[in-house]
Design an enzyme around this catalytic site. Sequence first.
Site, mmCIF file in Angstrom:
data_model
loop_
_atom_site.group_PDB
_atom_site.id
_atom_site.type_symbol
_atom_site.label_atom_id
_atom_site.label_comp_id
_atom_site.label_asym_id
_atom_site.label_seq_id
_atom_site.Cartn_x
_atom_site.Cartn_y
_atom_site.Cartn_z
ATOM 1 N N HIS A 1 -9.903 1.982 0.116
ATOM 2 C CA HIS A 1 -9.878 0.790 0.938
ATOM 3 C C HIS A 1 -10.994 0.800 1.898
ATOM 4 C CE1 HIS A 1 -8.069 -2.340 2.872
ATOM 5 N NE2 HIS A 1 -7.051 -2.359 2.222
ATOM 6 N N GLU B 1 -11.454 -3.915 -3.323
ATOM 7 C CA GLU B 1 -10.521 -2.997 -3.693
ATOM 8 C C GLU B 1 -10.115 -3.433 -5.108
ATOM 9 O OE1 GLU B 1 -7.324 -3.410 -0.927
ATOM 10 O OE2 GLU B 1 -8.619 -4.745 0.108
ATOM 11 N N HIS C 1 0.867 -1.176 0.084
ATOM 12 C CA HIS C 1 0.105 0.052 0.013
ATOM 13 C C HIS C 1 0.711 1.217 -0.062
ATOM 14 C CE1 HIS C 1 -3.283 -2.524 0.276
ATOM 15 N NE2 HIS C 1 -3.652 -2.579 1.492
HETATM 16 C C1 GLA Z 1 -5.335 -5.076 1.851
HETATM 17 C C2 GLA Z 1 -4.312 -6.490 1.970
HETATM 18 C C3 GLA Z 1 -4.536 -7.148 3.556
HETATM 19 C C4 GLA Z 1 -4.473 -6.237 4.465
HETATM 20 C C5 GLA Z 1 -5.312 -5.055 4.295
HETATM 21 C C6 GLA Z 1 -5.112 -4.013 5.325
HETATM 22 O O1 GLA Z 1 -6.669 -5.661 1.816
HETATM 23 O O2 GLA Z 1 -4.695 -7.616 1.003
HETATM 24 O O3 GLA Z 1 -3.607 -8.186 3.276
HETATM 25 O O4 GLA Z 1 -3.142 -5.695 4.293
HETATM 26 O O5 GLA Z 1 -5.174 -4.372 3.064
HETATM 27 O O6 GLA Z 1 -4.776 -4.483 6.573
#
Ligand code: GLA
Length: 371
Positions: free
Chosen positions: A199, A335, A125
């Site tokens: 997100h 997402e 991220h």
């Molecule tokens: C995304 C990732 C997860 C986790 C979340 C945040 O969805 O794929 O593995 O890191 O973000 O906690």
Amino acid sequence: MKTHILALAALLPSASDAAKFSINAQPFGEVDGKPVQLYTLSNESGAKVSITNYGGTVTSLIVPDKNGTMGDVVLGFDTVDDYVEKSPYFGCVTGRYANRIAKGKFTLDGKEYTLATNNAPNHLHGGEKGFDKQVWNANLGNDGDNPTLALTYTSPDGEGGYPGTLTSTVTYTWTQHNALRIDYNATTDKPTVLNLTNHSYFNLAGEGSETVLDHKVQINADRYNPVDPTSIPTGIAPVKGTPFDFTTATPIGKRIEQDHEQLKNGKGYDHNYIMKDSRDGKLGVAAIVTESTSGRTLIVKTTEPGIQFYTGNFLDGPKGKGGKVYNHRSALCLEAQTFPDAPNQKEFPSPALRPGETYVQTTIYHLGVSK
Ligand code: GLA
């Protein structure tokens, strides 16, 4: 008359030419010495979304259930300090590269780049201070009947290890039909990679409800990316005959505890699905979620080739809005994105952006009810 500045529209008399929406702005604290605002876009029915320019974060989404009772369907916090200190990416814009890049390394045009490995051993991220932790410039507006909030952030060349000065604009539109439309646009002055997403963590029974295991999910994909134990894709596989098959509406909890290697690797569902009908500017239905007690529904549409289906596996009880505890698997994320680790996997759609090109993406979260 259509002057939609701050809360003015809400004060207009209900004449036939009166505004169909209102926009409210209020101070939401300070980050990095910069003032941060909380914007609330409401439609004629009173359904509304609140978004802060800290991280472009959707902090609440208030929509009716089947009885017309309004409720907030996204997880979040009451203060910007909580977002800064402990947010597991609640509601934010995730970038420059949403999801994971293996070992924080990639090569583009023969040059190797090194990023933070903030989700050891991988990059996640956007790194230590991704787009979710930046203060964006905000511009309020409308497209006629619907209020809009356009957020812009210019990420300097080399920020977080990524090449190129990248200017991104994320425009949120809150429609009269309770759809949150998100349009992304970005340009760069050097070749780079990017993958932007939102997100938001949804619980259609209302944030703070126990789990999402009873939510029924349908995903418009017959293939997904299996992952290694560090959540890096190992290829593309069919969902057929596995607990990953959501081609028909299925409760999340029905198979999540099955003895399947991929459910162990993801600690539940935390995988990218390969869209059948969305890509390259074509807006297709990506997923449909329903929750029977509230009657609420969520339809996700996107132009992206993939969608990460994440079932809040790492939620470990942070205290959110009004002190509510957000338990393990009490929310789901959908997402829209290009594929995880695409900078290193040549058979995946290219995440490269070069000078002269424009990155565009549209994703719509449409809330409704079925009676
Ligand atoms: C995304 C990732 C997860 C986790 C979340 C945040 O969805 O794929 O593995 O890191 O973000 O906690």
